[in-house]
Design an enzyme around this catalytic site. Structure first.
Site, mmCIF file in Angstrom:
data_model
loop_
_atom_site.group_PDB
_atom_site.id
_atom_site.type_symbol
_atom_site.label_atom_id
_atom_site.label_comp_id
_atom_site.label_asym_id
_atom_site.label_seq_id
_atom_site.Cartn_x
_atom_site.Cartn_y
_atom_site.Cartn_z
ATOM 1 C CG HIS A 180 -1.992 -0.985 1.192
ATOM 2 N ND1 HIS A 180 -3.069 -0.928 2.049
ATOM 3 C CD2 HIS A 180 -2.197 -2.066 0.410
ATOM 4 C CE1 HIS A 180 -3.884 -1.926 1.794
ATOM 5 N NE2 HIS A 180 -3.377 -2.640 0.810
ATOM 6 C CD GLU B 220 -2.037 4.093 3.373
ATOM 7 O OE1 GLU B 220 -3.199 4.306 3.735
ATOM 8 O OE2 GLU B 220 -1.732 3.285 2.460
ATOM 9 C CB CYS C 13 -6.455 -0.521 5.286
ATOM 10 S SG CYS C 13 -4.750 -1.158 5.206
ATOM 11 C CB CYS D 83 -1.817 1.376 6.325
ATOM 12 S SG CYS D 83 -1.503 0.628 4.707
#
Length: 180
Positions: free
Chosen positions: A63, A65, A93, A96
């Protein structure tokens, strides 16, 4: 710090960095990934940036992040990012959010809310969970409309492409069928 950033009014710095994260989201979209971008900043300087690459990298943890946090910790030569802020176009999410807590990010600023998996207030709030030993400051909804529209447009286009591919497949199968 860039001269451009120095000229940004203090009350517009969050918007400045979310706009920067939106340019990173464009990189993800150009790769066919969900357009999410993230940047870690400390003292007005970028120390890490990233964009979604889970499909490209065959990695569910890829992801935006996570990539930005990994780059930041390498730049700082420390697994903790004390006094750093992460700017991201979509609410983090749970995965993360957990990494951000463990990495001791001071603050998270995000654009669009994620009503399905958001872990900074939409579905749950792991960034400020009472049981955790580190709480992350949250600023939400910065350029939310612009960030949300980027995601919505991506998914509209993707649904349209999938529908067209299914139709083309059906038509191809119908052509190949023998006629009596």
């Amino acid at each position: 710090m860039s001269d451009e950033f120095n000229n940004v009014k203090p009350d517009q710095k969050d918007e400045y960095w979310i706009r920067y994260a939106l340019t990173l989201a464009d990189r993800a979209e150009a790769m066919g990934e969900i357009p999410v971008g993230a940047v870690v900043v400390t003292e007005g300087k970028v120390i890490g940036e990233g964009w979604n690459t889970p499909i490209t990298d065959h990695d569910p943890s890829a992801h935006a992040e996570m990539a930005a946090l990994r780059a930041a910790t390498k730049a700082m030569e420390n697994y903790r990012t004390v006094d750093a802020t992460l700017y991201v176009t979509l609410e983090p999410c749970p995965m993360c959010a957990g990494a951000l807590v463990h990495g001791r990010i001071k603050r998270v600023v995000f654009g669009a809310w994620d009503e399905k998996t958001g872990a900074a207030g939409s579905v749950m709030n792991l960034l400020q969970h009472e049981s955790l030993n580190h709480k992350v400051e949250i600023t939400s909804g910065v350029l939310a409309e612009e960030c949300g529209e980027k995601l919505s447009a991506f998914f509209r286009r993707r649904r349209k492409e999938i529908k067209a591919a299914k139709k083309a497949r059906r038509e191809s199968l119908q052509k190949d069928e023998p006629t009596e």
